[in-house]
Motif scaffolding. Structure first.
Motif, PDB file in Angstrom:
ATOM      1  N   PHE A 153       8.208 -20.394  40.981  1.00 27.31           N
ATOM      2  CA  PHE A 153       8.316 -18.941  40.967  1.00 27.31           C
ATOM      3  C   PHE A 153       6.961 -18.326  41.349  1.00 27.31           C
ATOM      4  CE2 PHE A 153      11.845 -20.288  38.462  1.00 27.31           C
ATOM      5  CZ  PHE A 153      12.819 -19.312  38.619  1.00 27.31           C
ATOM      6  N   VAL A 154       7.013 -17.196  42.036  1.00 27.34           N
ATOM      7  CA  VAL A 154       5.782 -16.545  42.483  1.00 27.34           C
ATOM      8  C   VAL A 154       5.677 -15.161  41.842  1.00 27.34           C
ATOM      9  CG1 VAL A 154       5.784 -17.777  44.676  1.00 27.34           C
ATOM     10  CG2 VAL A 154       6.880 -15.537  44.531  1.00 27.34           C
ATOM     11  N   ILE A 155       4.434 -14.713  41.646  1.00 27.75           N
ATOM     12  CA  ILE A 155       4.189 -13.350  41.171  1.00 27.75           C
ATOM     13  C   ILE A 155       4.428 -12.405  42.348  1.00 27.75           C
ATOM     14  CG2 ILE A 155       2.459 -11.787  40.207  1.00 27.75           C
ATOM     15  CD1 ILE A 155       1.141 -14.244  38.945  1.00 27.75           C
ATOM     16  N   PRO A 156       5.228 -11.370  42.187  1.00 27.51           N
ATOM     17  CA  PRO A 156       5.685 -10.584  43.338  1.00 27.51           C
ATOM     18  C   PRO A 156       4.647  -9.682  43.994  1.00 27.51           C
ATOM     19  CG  PRO A 156       6.561  -9.680  41.308  1.00 27.51           C
ATOM     20  CD  PRO A 156       5.904 -10.978  40.948  1.00 27.51           C
ATOM     21  N   VAL A 157       3.554  -9.369  43.309  1.00 33.45           N
ATOM     22  CA  VAL A 157       2.563  -8.482  43.909  1.00 33.45           C
ATOM     23  C   VAL A 157       1.196  -8.772  43.295  1.00 33.45           C
ATOM     24  CG1 VAL A 157       2.825  -6.583  42.243  1.00 33.45           C
ATOM     25  CG2 VAL A 157       2.109  -6.078  44.577  1.00 33.45           C
ATOM     26  N   LYS A 158       0.165  -8.601  44.102  1.00 34.21           N
ATOM     27  CA  LYS A 158      -1.196  -8.754  43.597  1.00 34.21           C
ATOM     28  C   LYS A 158      -1.689  -7.396  43.110  1.00 34.21           C
ATOM     29  CE  LYS A 158      -2.473 -12.579  46.666  1.00 34.21           C
ATOM     30  NZ  LYS A 158      -3.408 -13.041  47.715  1.00 34.21           N
ATOM     31  N   GLY A 159      -2.254  -7.371  41.915  1.00 31.55           N
ATOM     32  CA  GLY A 159      -2.739  -6.109  41.372  1.00 31.55           C
ATOM     33  C   GLY A 159      -3.181  -6.256  39.932  1.00 31.55           C
ATOM     34  N   ARG A 160      -3.451  -5.135  39.322  1.00 31.97           N
ATOM     35  CA  ARG A 160      -3.944  -5.092  37.945  1.00 31.97           C
ATOM     36  C   ARG A 160      -2.767  -4.923  36.983  1.00 31.97           C
ATOM     37  NH1 ARG A 160      -4.794  -0.728  34.842  1.00 31.97           N
ATOM     38  NH2 ARG A 160      -4.568   0.632  36.681  1.00 31.97           N
ATOM     39  N   GLN A 161      -2.749  -5.722  35.934  1.00 32.69           N
ATOM     40  CA  GLN A 161      -1.711  -5.605  34.932  1.00 32.69           C
ATOM     41  C   GLN A 161      -1.945  -4.326  34.136  1.00 32.69           C
ATOM     42  OE1 GLN A 161      -1.377  -9.030  32.411  1.00 32.69           O
ATOM     43  NE2 GLN A 161       0.320  -8.196  31.218  1.00 32.69           N
ATOM     44  N   SER A 162      -1.014  -3.369  34.283  1.00 35.94           N
ATOM     45  CA  SER A 162      -1.211  -2.049  33.675  1.00 35.94           C
ATOM     46  C   SER A 162      -0.240  -1.754  32.547  1.00 35.94           C
ATOM     47  CB  SER A 162      -1.085  -0.954  34.751  1.00 35.94           C
ATOM     48  OG  SER A 162       0.192  -1.010  35.374  1.00 35.94           O
ATOM     49  N   GLY A 163       0.787  -2.541  32.421  1.00 35.05           N
ATOM     50  CA  GLY A 163       1.753  -2.375  31.346  1.00 35.05           C
ATOM     51  C   GLY A 163       2.192  -3.726  30.848  1.00 35.05           C
ATOM     52  N   VAL A 164       2.114  -3.956  29.548  1.00 32.74           N
ATOM     53  CA  VAL A 164       2.312  -5.294  28.990  1.00 32.74           C
ATOM     54  C   VAL A 164       3.724  -5.446  28.448  1.00 32.74           C
ATOM     55  CG1 VAL A 164       1.463  -6.971  27.308  1.00 32.74           C
ATOM     56  CG2 VAL A 164      -0.134  -5.418  28.434  1.00 32.74           C
ATOM     57  N   PHE A 165       4.324  -6.591  28.743  1.00 30.72           N
ATOM     58  CA  PHE A 165       5.658  -6.908  28.254  1.00 30.72           C
ATOM     59  C   PHE A 165       5.720  -6.803  26.730  1.00 30.72           C
ATOM     60  CE2 PHE A 165       8.500 -10.094  26.417  1.00 30.72           C
ATOM     61  CZ  PHE A 165       9.704  -9.768  27.015  1.00 30.72           C
ATOM     62  N   GLY A 166       6.774  -6.140  26.240  1.00 32.91           N
ATOM     63  CA  GLY A 166       7.010  -6.049  24.804  1.00 32.91           C
ATOM     64  C   GLY A 166       6.341  -4.888  24.110  1.00 32.91           C
ATOM     65  N   SER A 167       5.346  -4.261  24.766  1.00 32.40           N
ATOM     66  CA  SER A 167       4.662  -3.142  24.117  1.00 32.40           C
ATOM     67  C   SER A 167       5.603  -1.937  24.035  1.00 32.40           C
ATOM     68  CB  SER A 167       3.401  -2.771  24.901  1.00 32.40           C
ATOM     69  OG  SER A 167       3.728  -2.354  26.214  1.00 32.40           O
ATOM     70  N   TYR A 168       5.388  -1.098  23.022  1.00 31.48           N
ATOM     71  CA  TYR A 168       6.209   0.106  22.939  1.00 31.48           C
ATOM     72  C   TYR A 168       5.395   1.258  22.370  1.00 31.48           C
ATOM     73  CZ  TYR A 168       6.994  -0.741  17.903  1.00 31.48           C
ATOM     74  OH  TYR A 168       6.841  -0.940  16.549  1.00 31.48           O
ATOM     75  N   ARG A 169       5.916   2.447  22.636  1.00 29.97           N
ATOM     76  CA  ARG A 169       5.230   3.660  22.207  1.00 29.97           C
ATOM     77  C   ARG A 169       6.012   4.364  21.105  1.00 29.97           C
ATOM     78  NH1 ARG A 169       3.452   6.343  28.075  1.00 29.97           N
ATOM     79  NH2 ARG A 169       1.875   4.779  28.595  1.00 29.97           N
ATOM     80  N   ASN A 172       5.743  11.160  18.885  1.00 28.50           N
ATOM     81  CA  ASN A 172       6.086  12.153  17.866  1.00 28.50           C
ATOM     82  C   ASN A 172       6.790  11.502  16.665  1.00 28.50           C
ATOM     83  OD1 ASN A 172       5.042  14.015  19.675  1.00 28.50           O
ATOM     84  ND2 ASN A 172       7.037  14.705  20.392  1.00 28.50           N
ATOM     85  N   GLY A 173       6.325  10.303  16.313  1.00 30.79           N
ATOM     86  CA  GLY A 173       6.873   9.608  15.161  1.00 30.79           C
ATOM     87  C   GLY A 173       8.148   8.828  15.424  1.00 30.79           C
ATOM     88  N   GLN A 174       8.674   8.886  16.651  1.00 32.46           N
ATOM     89  CA  GLN A 174       9.918   8.209  16.981  1.00 32.46           C
ATOM     90  C   GLN A 174       9.639   7.009  17.890  1.00 32.46           C
ATOM     91  OE1 GLN A 174      12.927   9.057  15.660  1.00 32.46           O
ATOM     92  NE2 GLN A 174      11.780  10.580  14.470  1.00 32.46           N
ATOM     93  N   PRO A 175       9.985   5.778  17.448  1.00 36.88           N
ATOM     94  CA  PRO A 175       9.749   4.603  18.297  1.00 36.88           C
ATOM     95  C   PRO A 175      10.657   4.610  19.516  1.00 36.88           C
ATOM     96  CG  PRO A 175      10.986   3.986  16.339  1.00 36.88           C
ATOM     97  CD  PRO A 175      10.575   5.422  16.144  1.00 36.88           C
ATOM     98  N   ARG A 176      10.094   4.268  20.641  1.00 39.40           N
ATOM     99  CA  ARG A 176      10.847   4.157  21.889  1.00 39.40           C
ATOM    100  C   ARG A 176      11.172   2.697  22.168  1.00 39.40           C
ATOM    101  NH1 ARG A 176      12.227   9.402  23.989  1.00 39.40           N
ATOM    102  NH2 ARG A 176      11.116  10.747  22.505  1.00 39.40           N
ATOM    103  N   SER A 177      12.044   2.481  23.134  1.00 41.20           N
ATOM    104  CA  SER A 177      12.431   1.110  23.474  1.00 41.20           C
ATOM    105  C   SER A 177      11.212   0.327  23.939  1.00 41.20           C
ATOM    106  CB  SER A 177      13.498   1.116  24.572  1.00 41.20           C
ATOM    107  OG  SER A 177      14.680   1.729  24.119  1.00 41.20           O
ATOM    108  N   PRO A 178      11.125  -0.947  23.573  1.00 43.96           N
ATOM    109  CA  PRO A 178       9.977  -1.757  24.016  1.00 43.96           C
ATOM    110  C   PRO A 178       9.999  -1.967  25.519  1.00 43.96           C
ATOM    111  CG  PRO A 178      11.612  -3.120  22.911  1.00 43.96           C
ATOM    112  CD  PRO A 178      12.036  -1.702  22.706  1.00 43.96           C
ATOM    113  N   HIS A 179       8.836  -2.210  26.068  1.00 46.76           N
ATOM    114  CA  HIS A 179       8.671  -2.406  27.507  1.00 46.76           C
ATOM    115  C   HIS A 179       9.242  -3.770  27.881  1.00 46.76           C
ATOM    116  CE1 HIS A 179       6.049  -2.433  31.280  1.00 46.76           C
ATOM    117  NE2 HIS A 179       6.770  -1.343  31.343  1.00 46.76           N
TER     118      HIS A 179
END
Length: 280
Positions: A153-169, A172-179
């Motif tokens: 398997f290959v990584i589809p694009v070269k660049g900077r990792q800007s959003g991490v798998f599993g992180s969530y926001r 306003n006190g309400q959890p959103r779906s994880p990334h």
């Protein structure tokens, strides 16, 4: 970085099923190998009501990829493997059961307080987004039993990792779906490559994900590429690993140009980078 886990289960024809125990974290991939012993005609597994497909490799081993979803609750669950044999022109069956302990991954959490009008969708946008979610569910639930991908398997694009798998926001006190994928920042127009061989099952222009491509690699494995500026393939087209399928953009609900790369394995969202580190 999450690495896949290799687990070898030695099978002897018609011995009683034996229990084994393994531990993995949310978002990981477990590789299950069963030596092809005897006249096996079919083998398939089930984990948490998700089908696990097996294929025969060049070493005469049956290999199954078990994905632990980023939302799977910590606990111990069985994986049942049903094996069919052709003995003297008759079919016989055996079941092997292994225990998989799912551990919690320490995903990153961010807290924000923003004006409600910035996060609340209009009724029209909500209706559109709900329809698009159903379209995606219908597509991903249609799993092909044919293996299209190869081992690299290959990584589809070269660049900077800007959003991490599993992180969530928490907004306003309400959890959103994880990334459910990885974000890779790159300039608009940067080439996006197919991570492996597959068929283009769907191309979209959705409210949240913008212009996107869904590749079916077979055996329940899908990869997704979102926020593109251009889509260079058509639905139904077969592509090869490393083929240019699109270009980085900032379409959909984003703040800057990047590729959102996601992988779904047998109904489980797993860390895409785990595919690039598979050890067979």
């Amino acid at each position: 970085m999450i690495r896949p886990i290799l687990f070898l289960a030695f099978l002897v024809l018609y011995i009683p099923a034996f229990a084994a125990h393994y531990t993995g974290k949310q978002g990981q991939i477990i590789v299950v190998k069963i030596p092809a012993s005897g006249p096996i005609t079919n083998i398939e597994g089930a984990f948490r009501n998700r089908k696990v497909y097996f294929f025969l490799n060049e070493k005469s081993e049956f290999v199954g990829l078990l994905g632990i979803d980023l939302k799977d609750k910590p606990g111990t669950y069985p994986i049942n493997i049903d094996i069919s044999y052709n003995i003297n022109s008759g079919l016989e069956a055996q079941r092997l059961t292994y225990k998989v302990a799912v551990e919690r991954e320490n995903f990153h959490v961010e807290y924000f307080t923003v004006p409600m009008e910035k996060v609340t969708l209009t009724p029209k946008a909500t209706q559109r987004a709900n329809g698009e979610r159903q379209q995606v569910r219908d597509t991903l639930n249609d799993e092909s039993s044919e293996k299209l991908w190869n081992r690299d398997f290959v990584i589809p694009v070269k660049g900077r990792q800007s959003g991490v798998f599993g992180s969530y926001r928490v907004i306003n006190g309400q959890p959103r779906s994880p990334h459910n994928g990885e974000d890779i920042a790159a300039p608009v127009g940067t080439e996006v490559l197919a991570t492996n061989n597959g068929q283009v099952r769907m191309t979209v222009d959705h409210f949240f994900s913008g212009k996107g491509i869904y590749l079916d690699h077979g055996l329940g494995l899908y990869s997704m590429y979102f926020h593109l500026s251009e889509i260079l393939v058509k639905e139904g087209e077969f592509v090869r690993a490393g083929q240019v399928i699109g270009r980085v953009g900032k379409t959909g609900r984003v703040t800057g140009p990047h590729l959102h790369w996601a992988v779904r394995l047998n109904g489980a969202y797993v860390n895409p980078f785990a595919l690039t580190e598979l050890g067979f």
